[in-house]
Design an enzyme around this catalytic site. Structure first.
Site, PDB file in Angstrom:
ATOM      1  N   GLU A   8      -4.402  -7.799  -6.122  1.00 33.51           N
ATOM      2  CA  GLU A   8      -3.036  -8.328  -6.263  1.00 33.51           C
ATOM      3  C   GLU A   8      -2.866  -9.580  -5.408  1.00 33.51           C
ATOM      4  O   GLU A   8      -2.285 -10.573  -5.843  1.00 33.51           O
ATOM      5  CB  GLU A   8      -1.999  -7.281  -5.829  1.00 33.51           C
ATOM      6  CG  GLU A   8      -1.652  -6.260  -6.870  1.00 33.51           C
ATOM      7  CD  GLU A   8      -0.517  -5.345  -6.419  1.00 33.51           C
ATOM      8  OE1 GLU A   8      -0.152  -4.461  -7.196  1.00 33.51           O
ATOM      9  OE2 GLU A   8      -0.010  -5.524  -5.301  1.00 33.51           O
ATOM     10  N   ARG A  47       0.869  -1.175   0.000  1.00 35.70           N
ATOM     11  CA  ARG A  47       0.000   0.000   0.000  1.00 35.70           C
ATOM     12  C   ARG A  47       0.904   1.224   0.000  1.00 35.70           C
ATOM     13  O   ARG A  47       1.599   1.501   0.976  1.00 35.70           O
ATOM     14  CB  ARG A  47      -0.885  -0.012   1.246  1.00 35.70           C
ATOM     15  CG  ARG A  47      -1.809   1.186   1.421  1.00 35.70           C
ATOM     16  CD  ARG A  47      -2.890   1.205   0.378  1.00 35.70           C
ATOM     17  NE  ARG A  47      -3.980   2.098   0.766  1.00 35.70           N
ATOM     18  CZ  ARG A  47      -4.657   2.840  -0.084  1.00 35.70           C
ATOM     19  NH1 ARG A  47      -4.346   2.816  -1.380  1.00 35.70           N
ATOM     20  NH2 ARG A  47      -5.653   3.596   0.332  1.00 35.70           N
TER      21      ARG A  47
END
Length: 418
Positions: A96, A30
């Site tokens: 992902e 992130r």
């Protein structure tokens, strides 16, 4: 049974089945949590070690991961997932994660979860600050079908073996990561095969068929023997390169005959076997203890082990003495030189050829043992100094009530025969 390698005509060689990675490592993270500090330091450290690492520097992300990113994940040997407190707020990151877990199953990609300011239990149950971030995405998206998939993925990744930052500084954390990655990359590096490996494709295909790779409910042990220089090692290297990524750990143990004759040679071989498969140095110092360490540490692991140039039963007993030492789905390949006649004769007569008058019964015993060198060692020792009549009587007895030592070699290991 025994698989005899003989010379054959040249055939075209194809390496299309060998998995080629485009990257060593894929980083999933992130950006707003770690891009400017931890990730930049980690990427630099990996780059300095010569580890080919994919990092997505595209700050503008859509709702779905791009085909380019999907290919990058598929082509990576290892995926490192940095589970920071806001990781689960990103639909992109969670997609992902789904792709990475898919690649774990389809191409046996290695996954390393890093718990960075997030506890594994918080990730597993989506609790604490990690859970709060996930709740924001759930409220925003309002797609319970997809949310359910992400919940299952987070639970799965949280239960994989990973590394936690904890209270230590980031530099120490990064050094642990680099050490872990180094061991995995080295373990999955291809073995050097012949420059022009012609004439081996059919042999590779034949051996591969006998490995029954589609089955994971048993341990398969096969033996390959043939005269020196005929290509046993080259073929086995090729097989290793093609299938090693399908196992939890793998080891190609070379020059066993030579090393075992050296001081503490068998112990060195045991340590190398354990290090190659487990990625850690256990420093075994006694080969009897080494046997127990191998059987204890590997009994639940699906491993590929190739033993090159075995010429004594003790070597086999020390390194792969029983199929129970290895987890279901393991494959053990043992290479030995085809010096069967010479070996048998030396044990039975202390000379390289049989004594006069023994030729016929000699060949019958050779046929009974199916040319397996280790079995012939046992037979030769049992028949030494016995008359021809005693040989014939013993052979009849073997056929009716097999010698346990011989059966231990012929049955406990699956030996292939052309």
């Amino acid at each position: 049974m025994a698989f005899q390698l003989r010379a054959s005509s040249s055939l075209s060689f194809s390496s299309s089945s060998i998995r080629r990675w485009t990257h060593d490592v894929f980083l999933s993270f992130r950006g707003e949590d770690v891009r400017q500090n931890f990730i930049s330091h980690l990427y630099h450290a990996l780059h300095q070690r010569g580890i080919n690492t994919y990092i997505d520097n595209n700050l503008e992300r859509g709702e779905e991961i791009s085909s380019e990113l999907s290919k990058a994940i598929e082509g990576s040997m290892i995926s490192i997932i940095i589970l920071s407190k806001n990781y689960a707020e990103s639909q992109w990151c969670l997609d992902e994660l789904l792709k990475i877990l898919e690649c774990k199953e389809t191409v046996k990609q290695i996954i390393l979860p890093l718990f960075y300011d997030a506890d594994p239990s918080e990730v597993e149950h989506q609790k604490g600050s990690f859970g709060e971030a996930f709740a924001k995405l759930r409220y925003k998206l309002k797609d319970e079908v997809k949310v359910t998939k992400w919940e299952a993925a987070l639970e799965k990744v949280a239960n994989l073996s990973g590394l936690e930052l904890g209270d230590r500084n980031e530099s120490e954390f990064i050094q642990d990561i680099i050490k872990w990655v180094d061991s995995k990359v080295v373990n999955r590096t291809f073995l050097k095969v012949a420059e022009h490996p012609v004439g081996i494709e059919s042999r590779v295909r034949d051996i591969y068929q006998h490995l029954s790779m589609e089955r994971n409910d048993f341990v398969c042990m096969i033996g390959i023997f043939g005269t020196g220089g005929i290509g046993k090692t080259t073929i086995s290297k090729d097989i290793y390169n093609r299938i090693s990524h399908k196992f939890e750990g793998s080891c190609f143990l070379k020059n066993i005959r030579e090393i075992s004759k050296q001081e503490k040679g068998l112990i060195r071989l045991q340590n190398k076997l354990l290090f190659e498969i487990l990625g850690e140095n256990l420093d075994v110092r006694d080969f009897d203890k080494g046997i127990n360490v191998i059987s204890h540490r590997l009994y639940s692991k699906r491993v590929l082990l190739i033993l090159d140039d075995v010429d004594e039963l003790k070597q086999l007993e020390t390194l792969a003495g029983d199929r129970k030492w290895f987890g279901p789905g393991s494959r053990i390949i043992i290479l030995a030189n085809d010096e069967a006649r010479k070996l048998f004769s030396l044990h039975a007569f202390k000379k390289e050829e049989p004594l006069d008058g023994y030729a016929e019964v000699f060949e019958q015993v050779m046929q009974y043992a199916q040319g397996l060198p280790l079995a012939l060692t046992v037979l030769g020792s049992n028949l030494k100094d016995k008359t021809i009549r005693e040989w014939e009587s013993a052979l009849d007895e073997y056929k009716q009530i097999p010698n346990k030592n011989i059966q231990g070699v012929l049955q406990e290991n699956l030996w292939l025969m052309s």
